[in-house]
Design a protein around this motif. Structure first.
Motif, PDB file in Angstrom:
ATOM      1  N   THR A  57       1.098  -0.934   0.113  1.00 54.13           N
ATOM      2  CA  THR A  57      -0.091  -0.073   0.257  1.00 54.13           C
ATOM      3  C   THR A  57       0.550   0.908  -0.050  1.00 54.13           C
ATOM      4  O   THR A  57       0.655   2.212   0.051  1.00 54.13           O
ATOM      5  N   ARG A  98      -3.609   3.257   5.397  1.00 56.95           N
ATOM      6  CA  ARG A  98      -5.314   2.574   4.962  1.00 56.95           C
ATOM      7  C   ARG A  98      -5.977   3.376   4.582  1.00 56.95           C
ATOM      8  O   ARG A  98      -6.208   4.345   5.264  1.00 56.95           O
ATOM      9  N   ASN A 100      -9.413   4.093   4.343  1.00 59.48           N
ATOM     10  CA  ASN A 100     -11.126   3.594   5.155  1.00 59.48           C
ATOM     11  C   ASN A 100     -12.109   3.799   4.201  1.00 59.48           C
ATOM     12  O   ASN A 100     -11.716   4.015   2.964  1.00 59.48           O
ATOM     13  N   SER A 105      -8.044   8.384   4.751  1.00 61.60           N
ATOM     14  CA  SER A 105      -6.748   7.965   5.272  1.00 61.60           C
ATOM     15  C   SER A 105      -5.759   7.847   6.370  1.00 61.60           C
ATOM     16  O   SER A 105      -6.162   8.698   6.910  1.00 61.60           O
TER      17      SER A 105
END
Length: 127
Positions: A57, A98, A100, A105
């Motif tokens: 990511t 990450r 959402n 983020s």
């Protein structure tokens, strides 16, 4: 010197003065020394430099990651990135992003990696 590049809003002399009547002066000394020279985190593992590759990511959302790094370094509470490790036995943990469901983020610092070789694996846990 890296610490000279980091900004902290706490004036250590004032902090120590405010705590001069605190009942546990050993704790005050420990705390002020830790803020000045760094805290020993109880690491009892191998001492060699290592770098854990970033998670996928980090590359998928590189534009978001760059914003997080820019904001952290602009605030002067984080230094880097470095072309060379800043310490002889630097441990570089992986990072990622990450995202959402609502498109917000957050930065993920993957400190428990690599498994059985992370800094956390060699820190004694308090009971």
């Amino acid at each position: 010197m890296i610490l000279g590049k980091v900004f902290i809003s706490l004036t250590l002399e004032r902090f120590a003065l405010v705590l001069k009547e605190y009942p546990d002066q050993d704790f005050v000394t420990y705390f002020v020394d830790g803020l000045t020279n760094g805290f020993h985190i109880g690491y009892r593992g191998p001492e060699f430099p290592r770098e854990t590759p970033n998670v996928r990511t980090a590359f998928d959302y590189i534009h978001i990651l760059r914003k997080y790094v820019a904001k952290a370094t602009a605030g002067k509470h984080t230094v880097g990135p470095f072309d060379e490790p800043p310490f002889a036995n630097s441990v570089v943990s992986s990072i990622g992003v990450r995202v959402n469901k609502d498109s917000a983020s957050r930065l993920i610092m993957d400190l428990p990696r690599p498994e059985k070789q992370s800094v956390n694996d060699f820190v004694t846990r308090a009971d």
